[in-house]
Design a protein around this motif. Structure first.
Motif, PDB file in Angstrom:
ATOM      1  N   ARG A 152       2.288 -45.618 -22.409  1.00 26.77           N
ATOM      2  CA  ARG A 152       1.315 -44.904 -21.581  1.00 26.77           C
ATOM      3  C   ARG A 152       0.620 -45.858 -20.617  1.00 26.77           C
ATOM      4  NH1 ARG A 152       1.257 -39.857 -23.256  1.00 26.77           N
ATOM      5  NH2 ARG A 152       1.829 -39.362 -25.421  1.00 26.77           N
ATOM      6  N   SER A 153       0.410 -47.089 -21.040  1.00 31.46           N
ATOM      7  CA  SER A 153      -0.189 -48.088 -20.154  1.00 31.46           C
ATOM      8  C   SER A 153       0.735 -48.393 -18.984  1.00 31.46           C
ATOM      9  CB  SER A 153      -0.492 -49.367 -20.948  1.00 31.46           C
ATOM     10  OG  SER A 153      -0.967 -50.388 -20.093  1.00 31.46           O
ATOM     11  N   ARG A 154       2.038 -48.513 -19.258  1.00 29.69           N
ATOM     12  CA  ARG A 154       3.005 -48.761 -18.186  1.00 29.69           C
ATOM     13  C   ARG A 154       3.074 -47.585 -17.214  1.00 29.69           C
ATOM     14  NH1 ARG A 154       8.281 -51.381 -21.320  1.00 29.69           N
ATOM     15  NH2 ARG A 154       7.282 -53.351 -21.932  1.00 29.69           N
ATOM     16  N   GLN A 155       2.971 -46.385 -17.760  1.00 24.59           N
ATOM     17  CA  GLN A 155       3.066 -45.193 -16.925  1.00 24.59           C
ATOM     18  C   GLN A 155       1.943 -45.149 -15.892  1.00 24.59           C
ATOM     19  OE1 GLN A 155       2.435 -41.383 -18.909  1.00 24.59           O
ATOM     20  NE2 GLN A 155       4.278 -40.571 -17.931  1.00 24.59           N
ATOM     21  N   LYS A 156       0.792 -45.696 -16.234  1.00 24.22           N
ATOM     22  CA  LYS A 156      -0.370 -45.677 -15.343  1.00 24.22           C
ATOM     23  C   LYS A 156      -0.425 -46.891 -14.413  1.00 24.22           C
ATOM     24  CE  LYS A 156      -3.154 -43.276 -18.843  1.00 24.22           C
ATOM     25  NZ  LYS A 156      -4.332 -43.387 -19.749  1.00 24.22           N
ATOM     26  N   ASP A 157       0.365 -47.906 -14.688  1.00 18.94           N
ATOM     27  CA  ASP A 157       0.293 -49.161 -13.936  1.00 18.94           C
ATOM     28  C   ASP A 157       1.421 -49.223 -12.920  1.00 18.94           C
ATOM     29  OD1 ASP A 157       0.166 -51.730 -12.984  1.00 18.94           O
ATOM     30  OD2 ASP A 157       0.041 -52.697 -14.948  1.00 18.94           O
ATOM     31  N   PRO A 158       1.136 -49.146 -11.609  1.00 19.96           N
ATOM     32  CA  PRO A 158       2.214 -49.175 -10.604  1.00 19.96           C
ATOM     33  C   PRO A 158       2.987 -50.484 -10.588  1.00 19.96           C
ATOM     34  CG  PRO A 158       0.049 -49.346  -9.566  1.00 19.96           C
ATOM     35  CD  PRO A 158      -0.193 -49.008 -11.003  1.00 19.96           C
ATOM     36  N   MET A 159       2.406 -51.575 -11.109  1.00 19.84           N
ATOM     37  CA  MET A 159       3.087 -52.865 -11.142  1.00 19.84           C
ATOM     38  C   MET A 159       4.086 -52.969 -12.286  1.00 19.84           C
ATOM     39  SD  MET A 159       1.673 -54.333  -8.577  1.00 19.84           S
ATOM     40  CE  MET A 159       1.856 -56.100  -8.692  1.00 19.84           C
ATOM     41  N   ARG A 160       3.938 -52.101 -13.291  1.00 13.58           N
ATOM     42  CA  ARG A 160       4.821 -52.177 -14.455  1.00 13.58           C
ATOM     43  C   ARG A 160       5.565 -50.876 -14.732  1.00 13.58           C
ATOM     44  NH1 ARG A 160       2.239 -53.367 -19.528  1.00 13.58           N
ATOM     45  NH2 ARG A 160       0.509 -52.103 -18.789  1.00 13.58           N
ATOM     46  N   ARG A 161       5.410 -49.906 -13.853  1.00 12.63           N
ATOM     47  CA  ARG A 161       6.032 -48.613 -14.094  1.00 12.63           C
ATOM     48  C   ARG A 161       7.559 -48.711 -14.129  1.00 12.63           C
ATOM     49  NH1 ARG A 161       3.599 -44.874 -10.060  1.00 12.63           N
ATOM     50  NH2 ARG A 161       1.707 -45.373 -11.220  1.00 12.63           N
ATOM     51  N   TRP A 162       8.104 -49.684 -13.399  1.00 13.75           N
ATOM     52  CA  TRP A 162       9.559 -49.856 -13.366  1.00 13.75           C
ATOM     53  C   TRP A 162      10.115 -50.201 -14.744  1.00 13.75           C
ATOM     54  CZ3 TRP A 162      11.627 -54.481 -14.938  1.00 13.75           C
ATOM     55  CH2 TRP A 162      10.756 -55.576 -14.998  1.00 13.75           C
TER      56      TRP A 162
END
Length: 266
Positions: A153-163
């Motif tokens: 869920r943290s990655r989903q919200k972070d544009p730098m780590r969404r990939w």
């Protein structure tokens, strides 16, 4: 893990990794380090800290994409062989041939025959590597289901780590037990004396990075090898050269200057 203590120990361990690298180059050692484990368990961040100050010509990361149609028709281990280290090299595998025993098994990307053939051949293959003088180190990064979901869920919200987040990754939430069973079966068949599985508890990412780096250093029988001293000569005066005017060049726009406060503090 307190940040100050983490950064202090990480700096010390990274200096030891540089020393280990010098020994690997001088001795001609060959090292393969496999990073496997749950999605979002911290494999990539651990690899990043290990390689941060290392020479990429000596220590390189292998993260293969999905196999091509031609590679699907090869012997399963074939496409990994070309990435194995030569003398004086370290290869860190962000996922490895163990994809077959994990995601391919759980998601049905391989047949039962291919899966059982892998479990039979993997120990044989790794013994061949060790017999030839390659040090094979295998790490499994373990994280709880709740922490894994929190990181997703943290990655989903972070544009730098969404990939970092894929459909296959999030399916590991609904197939948690299946992945657990696949890991247990994999350990039974492939945890061999020549290449043991080492479990990295990764609930605390900072602690797990320190633990895995410290353990890796303990497994490599390196000795301190001082690099050759390099003499830096005095710079001679320029002769018969006149630099072209700066106005004739194409400079990169200086956006950094806009971030520097002026003398009046504005």
């Amino acid at each position: 893990m307190p940040l100050a203590a983490y950064e202090r120990e990480l700096s010390r361990l990274q200096a030891e990794l540089v020393t280990m690298q010098q020994w690997v180059k001088a001795s001609g050692a060959r090292i393969v380090v496999i990073f496997e484990g749950r999605d979002a368990a911290g494999k990539g961040s651990a690899i990043k800290r290990i390689t941060e100050y290392l020479n990429p010509r000596i220590a390189r990361v292998m993260a293969l994409p999905m196999p091509t149609e031609r590679e699907r028709g090869q012997w399963y281990f074939q496409r990994y062989i070309e990435h194995l280290p030569a003398a004086g090299e370290i290869v860190l595998m962000d996922r490895s041939w163990y994809n077959r025993a994990g995601v391919e098994r759980v998601m049905g990307y391989c047949t039962n025959d291919e899966y059982h053939r892998f479990l039979h051949q993997a120990p044989i293959f790794e013994r061949m590597l060790v017999e030839d003088g390659i040090l094979v180190v295998k790490y499994w990064f373990s994280v709880s289901d709740r922490e894994q979901e929190r990181r997703f869920r943290s990655r989903q919200k972070d544009p730098m780590r969404r990939w970092k987040l894929s459909e296959t990754d999030v399916l590991s939430i609904t197939k948690w037990v299946d992945y657990s069973k696949a890991k247990d079966d994999m350990f039974v068949h492939t945890d061999i004396p020549e290449a043991r599985w080492w479990v990295v508890e990764s609930e605390d990412k900072r602690a797990s990075r320190l633990n895995v780096i410290g353990h890796l250093l303990s497994l490599v029988p390196f000795e301190r090898t001082d690099p050759p001293k390099i003499h830096i000569p005095s710079r001679p005066k320029g002769v018969d050269y006149e630099r072209p005017p700066r106005e004739e060049m194409n400079p990169v726009p200086d956006i950094a200057s806009a971030l520097i406060p002026s003398k009046d503090g504005q």
